[in-house]
Design a protein around this motif. Structure first.
Motif, PDB file in Angstrom:
ATOM      1  N   TYR A  31      19.758  48.786  35.897  1.00  0.00           N
ATOM      2  CA  TYR A  31      19.861  48.712  34.454  1.00  0.00           C
ATOM      3  C   TYR A  31      20.866  47.654  34.012  1.00  0.00           C
ATOM      4  CZ  TYR A  31      17.393  53.164  34.315  1.00  0.00           C
ATOM      5  OH  TYR A  31      16.461  54.149  34.456  1.00  0.00           O
ATOM      6  N   TYR A  33      22.430  45.939  30.115  1.00  0.00           N
ATOM      7  CA  TYR A  33      22.538  46.240  28.690  1.00  0.00           C
ATOM      8  C   TYR A  33      23.248  45.102  27.954  1.00  0.00           C
ATOM      9  CZ  TYR A  33      21.933  50.999  30.517  1.00  0.00           C
ATOM     10  OH  TYR A  33      21.471  52.108  31.170  1.00  0.00           O
ATOM     11  N   TYR A  35      25.441  44.815  24.340  1.00  0.00           N
ATOM     12  CA  TYR A  35      26.074  45.499  23.217  1.00  0.00           C
ATOM     13  C   TYR A  35      26.779  44.473  22.336  1.00  0.00           C
ATOM     14  CZ  TYR A  35      25.895  49.859  25.993  1.00  0.00           C
ATOM     15  OH  TYR A  35      25.494  50.947  26.722  1.00  0.00           O
ATOM     16  N   PHE A  90      29.084  42.289  24.685  1.00  0.00           N
ATOM     17  CA  PHE A  90      29.311  42.736  26.056  1.00  0.00           C
ATOM     18  C   PHE A  90      27.995  42.978  26.754  1.00  0.00           C
ATOM     19  CE2 PHE A  90      33.774  43.131  26.421  1.00  0.00           C
ATOM     20  CZ  PHE A  90      34.263  43.463  25.170  1.00  0.00           C
ATOM     21  N   GLY A  97      21.606  54.254  35.016  1.00  0.00           N
ATOM     22  CA  GLY A  97      21.533  54.404  33.567  1.00  0.00           C
ATOM     23  C   GLY A  97      22.597  55.298  32.994  1.00  0.00           C
ATOM     24  N   TYR A  98      23.569  55.720  33.779  1.00  0.00           N
ATOM     25  CA  TYR A  98      24.636  56.564  33.257  1.00  0.00           C
ATOM     26  C   TYR A  98      25.936  55.768  33.218  1.00  0.00           C
ATOM     27  CZ  TYR A  98      21.151  60.142  34.062  1.00  0.00           C
ATOM     28  OH  TYR A  98      19.990  60.855  34.058  1.00  0.00           O
ATOM     29  N   GLU A  99      26.798  55.900  34.199  1.00  0.00           N
ATOM     30  CA  GLU A  99      28.038  55.135  34.129  1.00  0.00           C
ATOM     31  C   GLU A  99      27.738  53.643  34.199  1.00  0.00           C
ATOM     32  OE1 GLU A  99      29.337  57.193  37.937  1.00  0.00           O
ATOM     33  OE2 GLU A  99      30.310  55.238  38.108  1.00  0.00           O
ATOM     34  N   GLN A 100      28.434  52.910  33.343  1.00  0.00           N
ATOM     35  CA  GLN A 100      28.135  51.495  33.181  1.00  0.00           C
ATOM     36  C   GLN A 100      29.355  50.660  33.512  1.00  0.00           C
ATOM     37  OE1 GLN A 100      26.319  50.750  29.341  1.00  0.00           O
ATOM     38  NE2 GLN A 100      24.830  52.393  29.625  1.00  0.00           N
ATOM     39  N   PHE A 102      31.098  46.902  32.846  1.00  0.00           N
ATOM     40  CA  PHE A 102      31.056  45.904  31.787  1.00  0.00           C
ATOM     41  C   PHE A 102      31.574  44.545  32.233  1.00  0.00           C
ATOM     42  CE2 PHE A 102      29.899  48.111  27.890  1.00  0.00           C
ATOM     43  CZ  PHE A 102      29.931  49.424  28.319  1.00  0.00           C
ATOM     44  N   GLY A 103      31.006  43.511  31.620  1.00  0.00           N
ATOM     45  CA  GLY A 103      31.529  42.173  31.752  1.00  0.00           C
ATOM     46  C   GLY A 103      32.710  41.953  30.821  1.00  0.00           C
TER      47      GLY A 103
ATOM     48  N   PHE B  34      31.861  60.639  29.093  1.00  0.00           N
ATOM     49  CA  PHE B  34      32.647  59.558  29.683  1.00  0.00           C
ATOM     50  C   PHE B  34      33.824  59.209  28.770  1.00  0.00           C
ATOM     51  CE2 PHE B  34      29.151  58.487  32.551  1.00  0.00           C
ATOM     52  CZ  PHE B  34      28.044  58.881  31.826  1.00  0.00           C
ATOM     53  N   TYR B  36      36.099  55.633  28.447  1.00  0.00           N
ATOM     54  CA  TYR B  36      36.317  54.253  28.860  1.00  0.00           C
ATOM     55  C   TYR B  36      37.603  53.753  28.206  1.00  0.00           C
ATOM     56  CZ  TYR B  36      31.567  53.706  30.713  1.00  0.00           C
ATOM     57  OH  TYR B  36      30.411  53.815  31.447  1.00  0.00           O
ATOM     58  N   LEU B  44      35.190  46.912  28.906  1.00  0.00           N
ATOM     59  CA  LEU B  44      35.488  48.328  29.070  1.00  0.00           C
ATOM     60  C   LEU B  44      35.501  48.702  30.541  1.00  0.00           C
ATOM     61  CD1 LEU B  44      34.309  48.090  26.102  1.00  0.00           C
ATOM     62  CD2 LEU B  44      33.706  50.499  26.360  1.00  0.00           C
ATOM     63  N   LEU B  46      35.589  52.181  33.161  1.00  0.00           N
ATOM     64  CA  LEU B  46      35.402  53.620  33.214  1.00  0.00           C
ATOM     65  C   LEU B  46      36.689  54.303  33.644  1.00  0.00           C
ATOM     66  CD1 LEU B  46      33.332  55.948  33.005  1.00  0.00           C
ATOM     67  CD2 LEU B  46      32.910  55.626  35.453  1.00  0.00           C
ATOM     68  N   TYR B  51      29.883  65.169  34.804  1.00  0.00           N
ATOM     69  CA  TYR B  51      28.451  65.421  34.944  1.00  0.00           C
ATOM     70  C   TYR B  51      28.166  66.921  34.983  1.00  0.00           C
ATOM     71  CZ  TYR B  51      27.515  60.466  35.964  1.00  0.00           C
ATOM     72  OH  TYR B  51      27.394  59.095  35.888  1.00  0.00           O
ATOM     73  N   GLU B 100      18.724  56.881  29.947  1.00  0.00           N
ATOM     74  CA  GLU B 100      19.130  55.492  30.171  1.00  0.00           C
ATOM     75  C   GLU B 100      20.164  54.949  29.201  1.00  0.00           C
ATOM     76  OE1 GLU B 100      14.536  54.328  31.430  1.00  0.00           O
ATOM     77  OE2 GLU B 100      15.334  53.899  29.453  1.00  0.00           O
ATOM     78  N   ILE B 102      23.737  55.397  26.741  1.00  0.00           N
ATOM     79  CA  ILE B 102      24.891  56.186  26.354  1.00  0.00           C
ATOM     80  C   ILE B 102      25.328  55.757  24.961  1.00  0.00           C
ATOM     81  CG2 ILE B 102      25.567  56.582  28.735  1.00  0.00           C
ATOM     82  CD1 ILE B 102      27.812  54.662  28.424  1.00  0.00           C
TER      83      ILE B 102
END
Lengths: 111, 114
Positions: A31, A33, A35, A90, A97-100, A102-103, B34, B36, B44, B46, B51, B100, B102
């Motif tokens: 995945y 994304y 933003y 970002f 698809g859960y914890e992401q 980031f750049g 979560f 962040y 950002l 984590l 869960y 998919e 959040i």
């Protein structure tokens, strides 16, 4: 730890201009994304993808296109940039698809 | 649809004091949750995630959060803050199936006074 890079880090364009923001991730996450971050709104999802050639519409897609050319690369396109698209953008990736992850972000200014 | 509310846009605490940043979520099922953190001019990172299982989850740098389902809350806590904790903190929620996406709160800017 996932590595997500973005380019350019800063971009200035004029109203009506054409802009492409690039994102690359090197951990083979499915995945990816895009933003935008604006004061008072947190992060808002523009588009996302779960694999090469796939594109899903996010929550604020108007004025944006995106393309996922490979597992690693995800691009955000602004074909007729407007001042309302001035923001911090970002990219993120995620294995499931859960914890992401980031750049560092791209700051875009549309004059 | 899911949503997140962080009622405090800004919080200031003294170095060495305890901290709680509030987060309330809205989701009809059992969520994934979560926190962040965003340091100046960075993306950002984590901090911690929930869960399932033990409702108190530990994160990096001494942070923890507690999932309270009856209150729809997931507040972030730290026993003793350090000046380096100054940052913006985001709470986020996801459905616990393959949705998919959040959803992020608006963020809380934490300032640590010396």
């Amino acid at each position: 730890e996932a590595a997500v890079t973005q380019s350019p880090r800063n971009k200035v364009t004029v109203t009506g201009g054409n802009v492409t923001l690039s994102c690359r991730q090197t951990n083979s996450h499915n995945y990816m994304y895009w933003y935008r971050q604006d004061t008072g709104h947190g992060l808002r999802l523009i588009h996302y993808s779960y694999g090469a050639g796939n594109l899903q519409i996010g929550d604020v897609p108007d004025g944006y296109k995106a393309t996922r050319t490979t597992q690693e690369d995800f691009f955000l396109l602004l074909e007729l940039a407007s001042p309302s698209q001035t923001s911090l953008y970002f990219c993120a990736s995620s294995p499931l698809g859960y914890e992401q992850y980031f750049g560092p972000g791209t700051r875009l200014t549309v004059l | 649809a899911q949503s997140v509310t962080q009622p405090d846009a800004r919080v200031t605490v003294s170095e060495g004091a305890s901290l709680q940043l509030r987060c309330k979520y809205s989701y009809s099922g059992t969520p994934y949750l979560f926190w962040y953190v965003q340091y100046p001019r960075q993306g950002l990172q984590l901090l911690l995630k929930y869960y399932s299982g033990d409702p108190v989850v530990q994160g990096v740098n001494g942070f923890e959060a507690e999932f309270i389902k009856s209150n729809s809350s997931f507040h972030l806590r730290k026993a003793s803050v350090h000046w380096s904790d100054s940052a913006v903190y985001f709470c986020a929620v996801s459905a616990n199936y393959g949705n998919e996406k959040i959803t992020f709160g608006a963020g809380t800017k934490l300032t640590i006074k010396p």
